[in-house]
Design a protein around this motif. Structure first.
Motif, PDB file in Angstrom:
ATOM      1  N   GLN A  72       0.820  -1.209   0.000  1.00  0.00           N
ATOM      2  CA  GLN A  72       0.000   0.000   0.000  1.00  0.00           C
ATOM      3  C   GLN A  72       0.858   1.265   0.000  1.00  0.00           C
ATOM      4  O   GLN A  72       0.553   2.240  -0.695  1.00  0.00           O
ATOM      5  N   THR A  73       1.936   1.251   0.770  1.00  0.00           N
ATOM      6  CA  THR A  73       2.828   2.415   0.836  1.00  0.00           C
ATOM      7  C   THR A  73       3.510   2.642  -0.502  1.00  0.00           C
ATOM      8  O   THR A  73       3.596   3.786  -0.975  1.00  0.00           O
ATOM      9  N   ILE A  74       3.984   1.574  -1.131  1.00  0.00           N
ATOM     10  CA  ILE A  74       4.593   1.706  -2.456  1.00  0.00           C
ATOM     11  C   ILE A  74       3.586   2.323  -3.421  1.00  0.00           C
ATOM     12  O   ILE A  74       3.895   3.279  -4.136  1.00  0.00           O
ATOM     13  N   LYS A  75       2.369   1.798  -3.448  1.00  0.00           N
ATOM     14  CA  LYS A  75       1.349   2.303  -4.375  1.00  0.00           C
ATOM     15  C   LYS A  75       1.024   3.769  -4.112  1.00  0.00           C
ATOM     16  O   LYS A  75       0.812   4.542  -5.053  1.00  0.00           O
ATOM     17  N   GLN A  76       0.980   4.184  -2.833  1.00  0.00           N
ATOM     18  CA  GLN A  76       0.669   5.573  -2.492  1.00  0.00           C
ATOM     19  C   GLN A  76       1.787   6.529  -2.898  1.00  0.00           C
ATOM     20  O   GLN A  76       1.521   7.647  -3.348  1.00  0.00           O
ATOM     21  N   LEU A  77       3.036   6.109  -2.724  1.00  0.00           N
ATOM     22  CA  LEU A  77       4.168   7.000  -2.948  1.00  0.00           C
ATOM     23  C   LEU A  77       4.694   6.977  -4.382  1.00  0.00           C
ATOM     24  O   LEU A  77       5.459   7.860  -4.769  1.00  0.00           O
ATOM     25  N   HIS A  78       4.304   5.981  -5.150  1.00  0.00           N
ATOM     26  CA  HIS A  78       4.917   5.735  -6.450  1.00  0.00           C
ATOM     27  C   HIS A  78       4.396   6.669  -7.530  1.00  0.00           C
ATOM     28  O   HIS A  78       3.222   7.019  -7.555  1.00  0.00           O
ATOM     29  N   SER A  79       5.267   7.051  -8.450  1.00  0.00           N
ATOM     30  CA  SER A  79       4.880   7.900  -9.575  1.00  0.00           C
ATOM     31  C   SER A  79       4.344   7.091 -10.755  1.00  0.00           C
ATOM     32  O   SER A  79       3.737   7.659 -11.663  1.00  0.00           O
ATOM     33  N   TYR A  80       4.558   5.771 -10.759  1.00  0.00           N
ATOM     34  CA  TYR A  80       4.101   4.933 -11.872  1.00  0.00           C
ATOM     35  C   TYR A  80       2.631   4.555 -11.707  1.00  0.00           C
ATOM     36  O   TYR A  80       2.154   4.345 -10.593  1.00  0.00           O
TER      37      TYR A  80
END
Length: 106
Positions: A72-80
């Motif tokens: 979830q954190t990756i998805k929230q912070l990611h630009s892709y």
């Protein structure tokens, strides 16, 4: 020996994004350590075309029970739009390192 540790891979567009994501994961105690491999060359299909990019690879060390929060954190912070998230189960390794991970992630 089966462990409760996981290694999660993702890529980021640049070092700034990679460092920011790594810092957040560590501060939130979702990762004991994140390695950043800068300047990797990626070749991939995107919207029907072969694409090329220079990216950073993140190697995230965590516990299995923290995986969903890491995702979830990756998805929230990611630009892709579609970030890479791949998981490898850790079968065995240095017990002292695993003890350190347990201590840091509690």
């Amino acid at each position: 020996m089966t462990t409760h540790f996981r290694v999660i891979f993702t890529t980021c567009a640049d070092v700034s994004e990679a460092r920011s994501m790594a810092e957040q994961l560590v501060k939130m105690k979702l990762a004991a350590c994140v390695n950043i491999l800068p300047n990797i060359e990626s070749v991939y299909m995107w919207q029907g075309d072969v694409s090329y990019a220079t990216e950073c690879k993140l190697i995230i060390k965590t516990k299995s029970e923290k995986m969903n929060e890491v995702f979830q954190t990756i998805k929230q912070l990611h630009s892709y739009d579609v970030p890479e998230i791949q998981v490898i189960d850790v079968a065995t390794g240095n017990l002292a390192y695993f003890n350190w991970m347990d201590e840091v992630l509690n």
